[in-house]
Design a protein around this motif. Structure first.
Motif, PDB file in Angstrom:
ATOM      1  N   VAL A 138      10.141 -37.059  -4.888  1.00 22.86           N
ATOM      2  CA  VAL A 138      11.552 -36.453  -4.373  1.00 22.86           C
ATOM      3  C   VAL A 138      12.570 -37.720  -4.284  1.00 22.86           C
ATOM      4  O   VAL A 138      12.203 -38.600  -3.390  1.00 22.86           O
ATOM      5  N   THR A 139      13.511 -37.957  -5.096  1.00 24.00           N
ATOM      6  CA  THR A 139      14.332 -39.073  -4.947  1.00 24.00           C
ATOM      7  C   THR A 139      15.846 -38.691  -4.847  1.00 24.00           C
ATOM      8  O   THR A 139      16.162 -37.415  -5.242  1.00 24.00           O
ATOM      9  N   ASP A 140      16.634 -39.504  -4.326  1.00 25.48           N
ATOM     10  CA  ASP A 140      17.759 -39.160  -4.259  1.00 25.48           C
ATOM     11  C   ASP A 140      18.773 -40.679  -4.567  1.00 25.48           C
ATOM     12  O   ASP A 140      18.151 -41.505  -4.551  1.00 25.48           O
ATOM     13  N   ALA A 141      20.085 -40.350  -4.503  1.00 30.49           N
ATOM     14  CA  ALA A 141      20.575 -41.631  -4.816  1.00 30.49           C
ATOM     15  C   ALA A 141      21.603 -42.266  -3.477  1.00 30.49           C
ATOM     16  O   ALA A 141      22.772 -42.817  -3.592  1.00 30.49           O
ATOM     17  N   GLY A 142      21.039 -41.837  -2.252  1.00 29.32           N
ATOM     18  CA  GLY A 142      21.648 -42.026  -1.085  1.00 29.32           C
ATOM     19  C   GLY A 142      21.424 -43.568  -0.658  1.00 29.32           C
ATOM     20  O   GLY A 142      21.037 -44.289  -1.572  1.00 29.32           O
ATOM     21  N   PRO A 143      21.827 -43.988   0.506  1.00 26.30           N
ATOM     22  CA  PRO A 143      21.571 -45.421   1.001  1.00 26.30           C
ATOM     23  C   PRO A 143      20.094 -45.887   1.345  1.00 26.30           C
ATOM     24  O   PRO A 143      19.686 -47.011   1.255  1.00 26.30           O
ATOM     25  N   GLY A 144      19.217 -44.803   1.314  1.00 23.34           N
ATOM     26  CA  GLY A 144      17.826 -45.219   1.421  1.00 23.34           C
ATOM     27  C   GLY A 144      17.478 -45.633   2.945  1.00 23.34           C
ATOM     28  O   GLY A 144      18.331 -45.267   3.977  1.00 23.34           O
ATOM     29  N   ILE A 145      16.458 -45.944   3.284  1.00 25.39           N
ATOM     30  CA  ILE A 145      15.845 -46.304   4.752  1.00 25.39           C
ATOM     31  C   ILE A 145      15.271 -47.704   4.739  1.00 25.39           C
ATOM     32  O   ILE A 145      14.543 -48.093   3.736  1.00 25.39           O
ATOM     33  N   PRO A 146      15.773 -48.540   5.501  1.00 21.88           N
ATOM     34  CA  PRO A 146      15.399 -50.006   5.413  1.00 21.88           C
ATOM     35  C   PRO A 146      13.550 -49.899   5.737  1.00 21.88           C
ATOM     36  O   PRO A 146      13.215 -48.978   6.557  1.00 21.88           O
ATOM     37  N   GLU A 147      13.071 -50.861   5.075  1.00 24.29           N
ATOM     38  CA  GLU A 147      11.609 -50.922   5.066  1.00 24.29           C
ATOM     39  C   GLU A 147      11.089 -51.139   6.691  1.00 24.29           C
ATOM     40  O   GLU A 147       9.850 -50.396   6.959  1.00 24.29           O
TER      41      GLU A 147
ATOM     42  N   VAL B 211      -2.438 -32.706   6.545  1.00 23.56           N
ATOM     43  CA  VAL B 211      -3.280 -31.608   6.588  1.00 23.56           C
ATOM     44  C   VAL B 211      -3.800 -31.085   5.364  1.00 23.56           C
ATOM     45  O   VAL B 211      -5.042 -30.616   5.345  1.00 23.56           O
ATOM     46  N   ASN B 212      -3.043 -31.613   4.200  1.00 17.98           N
ATOM     47  CA  ASN B 212      -3.721 -31.144   3.012  1.00 17.98           C
ATOM     48  C   ASN B 212      -4.382 -32.205   2.379  1.00 17.98           C
ATOM     49  O   ASN B 212      -4.686 -32.088   1.155  1.00 17.98           O
ATOM     50  N   GLY B 213      -4.926 -33.149   3.282  1.00 17.60           N
ATOM     51  CA  GLY B 213      -5.515 -34.397   2.791  1.00 17.60           C
ATOM     52  C   GLY B 213      -4.875 -35.298   2.067  1.00 17.60           C
ATOM     53  O   GLY B 213      -5.517 -36.243   1.154  1.00 17.60           O
ATOM     54  N   GLY B 214      -3.481 -35.224   2.006  1.00 16.22           N
ATOM     55  CA  GLY B 214      -2.782 -36.378   1.266  1.00 16.22           C
ATOM     56  C   GLY B 214      -1.994 -37.418   2.139  1.00 16.22           C
ATOM     57  O   GLY B 214      -2.452 -37.323   3.320  1.00 16.22           O
ATOM     58  N   SER B 215      -0.905 -38.019   1.391  1.00 19.17           N
ATOM     59  CA  SER B 215      -0.139 -39.011   2.505  1.00 19.17           C
ATOM     60  C   SER B 215       1.398 -38.917   1.775  1.00 19.17           C
ATOM     61  O   SER B 215       1.652 -38.287   0.747  1.00 19.17           O
ATOM     62  N   LEU B 216       1.977 -39.342   2.753  1.00 17.45           N
ATOM     63  CA  LEU B 216       3.553 -39.418   2.403  1.00 17.45           C
ATOM     64  C   LEU B 216       4.097 -40.948   2.531  1.00 17.45           C
ATOM     65  O   LEU B 216       3.941 -41.643   3.351  1.00 17.45           O
ATOM     66  N   THR B 217       4.546 -41.270   1.334  1.00 16.74           N
ATOM     67  CA  THR B 217       4.999 -42.691   1.674  1.00 16.74           C
ATOM     68  C   THR B 217       6.650 -42.692   1.065  1.00 16.74           C
ATOM     69  O   THR B 217       7.078 -41.944   0.340  1.00 16.74           O
ATOM     70  N   LEU B 218       7.399 -43.704   1.543  1.00 15.07           N
ATOM     71  CA  LEU B 218       8.524 -43.885   1.231  1.00 15.07           C
ATOM     72  C   LEU B 218       8.697 -45.422   0.831  1.00 15.07           C
ATOM     73  O   LEU B 218       8.460 -46.235   1.210  1.00 15.07           O
ATOM     74  N   ASP B 219       9.914 -45.467  -0.221  1.00 14.45           N
ATOM     75  CA  ASP B 219      10.075 -46.530  -0.682  1.00 14.45           C
ATOM     76  C   ASP B 219      11.569 -46.697  -1.619  1.00 14.45           C
ATOM     77  O   ASP B 219      12.278 -45.570  -1.604  1.00 14.45           O
ATOM     78  N   ASP B 220      11.947 -47.749  -2.080  1.00 13.84           N
ATOM     79  CA  ASP B 220      13.319 -47.662  -2.509  1.00 13.84           C
ATOM     80  C   ASP B 220      13.087 -47.336  -4.210  1.00 13.84           C
ATOM     81  O   ASP B 220      12.335 -47.351  -4.708  1.00 13.84           O
ATOM     82  N   VAL B 221      14.251 -46.743  -4.471  1.00 18.39           N
ATOM     83  CA  VAL B 221      14.563 -46.303  -5.967  1.00 18.39           C
ATOM     84  C   VAL B 221      15.334 -47.601  -6.481  1.00 18.39           C
ATOM     85  O   VAL B 221      16.322 -48.295  -5.946  1.00 18.39           O
ATOM     86  N   PRO B 222      14.651 -48.367  -7.620  1.00 18.47           N
ATOM     87  CA  PRO B 222      15.581 -49.549  -8.061  1.00 18.47           C
ATOM     88  C   PRO B 222      16.942 -49.458  -8.112  1.00 18.47           C
ATOM     89  O   PRO B 222      17.779 -50.233  -8.051  1.00 18.47           O
ATOM     90  N   SER B 223      17.560 -48.114  -8.574  1.00 14.49           N
ATOM     91  CA  SER B 223      18.838 -48.063  -8.936  1.00 14.49           C
ATOM     92  C   SER B 223      19.491 -47.729  -7.475  1.00 14.49           C
ATOM     93  O   SER B 223      20.731 -47.436  -7.560  1.00 14.49           O
ATOM     94  N   GLY B 224      18.937 -47.588  -6.511  1.00  9.93           N
ATOM     95  CA  GLY B 224      19.578 -47.036  -5.188  1.00  9.93           C
ATOM     96  C   GLY B 224      19.090 -45.647  -4.890  1.00  9.93           C
ATOM     97  O   GLY B 224      18.994 -44.848  -5.515  1.00  9.93           O
ATOM     98  N   GLY B 225      18.811 -45.568  -3.462  1.00  9.50           N
ATOM     99  CA  GLY B 225      18.448 -44.311  -3.000  1.00  9.50           C
ATOM    100  C   GLY B 225      16.910 -44.442  -2.432  1.00  9.50           C
ATOM    101  O   GLY B 225      16.318 -45.459  -2.283  1.00  9.50           O
ATOM    102  N   LEU B 226      16.387 -43.371  -2.047  1.00  7.67           N
ATOM    103  CA  LEU B 226      15.137 -43.250  -1.357  1.00  7.67           C
ATOM    104  C   LEU B 226      14.298 -42.381  -2.283  1.00  7.67           C
ATOM    105  O   LEU B 226      14.400 -41.184  -2.794  1.00  7.67           O
ATOM    106  N   ARG B 227      12.999 -42.810  -2.207  1.00 11.67           N
ATOM    107  CA  ARG B 227      12.054 -42.095  -3.044  1.00 11.67           C
ATOM    108  C   ARG B 227      10.957 -41.721  -1.926  1.00 11.67           C
ATOM    109  O   ARG B 227      10.278 -42.616  -1.406  1.00 11.67           O
ATOM    110  N   ALA B 228      10.553 -40.450  -1.868  1.00 11.00           N
ATOM    111  CA  ALA B 228       9.527 -39.972  -0.886  1.00 11.00           C
ATOM    112  C   ALA B 228       8.384 -39.637  -2.062  1.00 11.00           C
ATOM    113  O   ALA B 228       8.766 -38.472  -2.764  1.00 11.00           O
TER     114      ALA B 228
END
Length: 432
Positions: free
Chosen positions: A362-371, A403-420
């Motif tokens: 899931v990506t958006d064009a918002g300000p993102g989250i600092p690392e 719970v489903n055996g996976g993981s959630l990672t957050l990083d930046d979108v090169p053009s700006g925004g947050l990628r979950a």
């Protein structure tokens, strides 16, 4: 990282622990204090009893060294010659009319009234007797009195012609004080040690209570967070029906929309209850094969009903074939929904949801989250801008991934925004 949801629970439990510790310490101190007092009294009583017995034996022995002549005078020669009497701090011989002998002086003897009482008591019931009385100079001593019999009046009703007195203070005061100090110090150490141990043990015993309270608080926060959206949609549907009271199509559409939201509310409630039971270990979250692309499409369709007019939610299945994963459908839908809602609420359009063979992005064009803030953002009780609050969207999504055996990672979108990225391991995916 410390879960902020534990804060209020820990503070309440901490107050209970400290109150319990204080009550326990006070009770222990009182009990030990009673024991110390009893021990000191027993020690004092034993010393006093032994000293009084020694005084009586000494008085009886010394009285045999005093004799009364035929003319009624006292013969103190043998008493003066012996050294036995010198071991007693106070020694005296008195008659009903005078003090015949006093060592070290007369002021060391009891008062005149006390002497008359002792003489009268001996004349009425002759025998070695002990008592406690003050000297004429005011100091209180332990005494023993022994009768001196007058041979000339041995057949009369008052055969006692004089009384010998010995007196002194109970020895061992220094040892008694040292014992008292040791007992007090030991009691203090025992109270402190027992209180610390009790505090530690109570802390360990209360850990389940802390986790239980934290689970309840987290459930309430998550429930408020999750139920807010469908309740808002229900309000919109009611408003739509109210705006068009004479339009059957509008009424039907509003009823259909309300039904969808009721179903969603029911599903959310089940998912939240499932999470609460799983958190305390009373429920198992079973996983089953499911179509990830269909689940994501269903979640996004529901969210489009409440998205702002300028919001754009795009679903990109890649690969276009069906994507099947092993997961709990209710929990996975909860996680995807929170990721999309977080992008809508705290990001900027467009919001793009990509379905891939290994998960959802899931990506958006918002300000993102600092690392530096990303780890804190997945903790319950953090708002979208990183400040403490009631938000829990990313925390719920992270929990759903685990719970489903996976993981959630957050990083930046090169053009700006947050990628979950919600990822699943290889063993969590299945073929179409």
């Amino acid at each position: 990282m410390t879960d902020p949801a534990l804060g209020p629970a820990r503070r309440r439990i901490s107050r209970i622990r400290w109150t319990t510790t204080v009550v326990f310490a006070a009770t222990t101190a009182v009990c030990l204090g009673v024991l110390v007092v009893i021990a000191l009294r027993v020690d004092t009583s034993a010393q006093t009893k032994a000293f009084d017995e020694g005084l009586r034996q000494q008085a009886g022995s010394l009285s045999e060294l005093v004799s009364i002549a035929d003319d009624g005078s006292l013969d103190l020669g043998r008493l003066n010659a012996t050294q036995v009497g010198r071991t007693t701090s106070v020694l005296g011989v008195v008659t009903p009319s005078s003090i015949e002998y006093a060592e070290p002086d007369q002021d060391a003897l009891p008062t005149d009234a006390e002497l008359r009482r002792v003489i009268t008591a001996q004349q009425e019931d002759a025998g070695v007797a002990g008592f406690v009385a003050a000297q004429q100079r005011g100091r209180t001593l332990h005494w023993a009195a022994a009768p001196v019999f007058d041979a000339a009046r041995i057949t009369s009703s008052t055969p006692v012609g004089a009384v010998l007195l010995v007196g002194g203070t109970v020895p061992g005061a220094a040892e008694h004080a040292a014992l008292r100090n040791r007992l007090v110090l030991t009691s203090i150490l025992l109270v402190v040690g027992a209180s610390l141990l009790g505090h530690v043990v109570s802390g360990r015993a209360m850990r389940p209570a802390v986790r239980g309270l934290a689970s309840q608080e987290r459930f309430l926060v998550d429930a408020a967070h999750e139920l807010r959206t469908p309740l808002s949609v229900l309000q919109l549907e009611v408003d739509r029906a109210a705006r068009h009271p004479d339009d059957p199509d509008a009424q039907r559409a509003a009823v259909d929309g309300a039904r969808r939201q009721v179903r969603r509310l029911s599903a959310l409630t089940d998912a939240l209850l499932l999470r609460a039971r799983a958190a305390v270990g009373t429920a198992d979250l079973s996983r089953e094969p499911l179509r990830l692309d269909q689940l994501v499409e269903q979640v996004v369709t529901e969210l489009r009903d409440i998205a702002p007019d300028d919001a754009r939610i795009t679903v990109r299945p890649d690969p276009p074939d069906a994507v099947v994963v092993r997961a709990n459908p209710d929990v996975l839908a909860l996680g995807v929904r929170n990721l999309v809602e977080n992008a809508l609420r705290h990001g900027r359009p467009p919001v793009v949801v990509e379905v891939r063979g290994d998960g959802v992005i899931v990506t958006d064009a918002g300000p993102g989250i600092p690392e530096a803030d990303r780890a804190r953002m997945v903790a319950a009780g953090t708002t979208g801008d990183g400040r403490p609050g009631t938000g829990s969207g990313l925390a719920i999504a992270s929990w759903a991934a685990r719970v489903n055996g996976g993981s959630l990672t957050l990083d930046d979108v090169p053009s700006g925004g947050l990628r979950a990225t919600l990822s699943f391991p290889a063993d969590g995916r299945a073929g179409a």
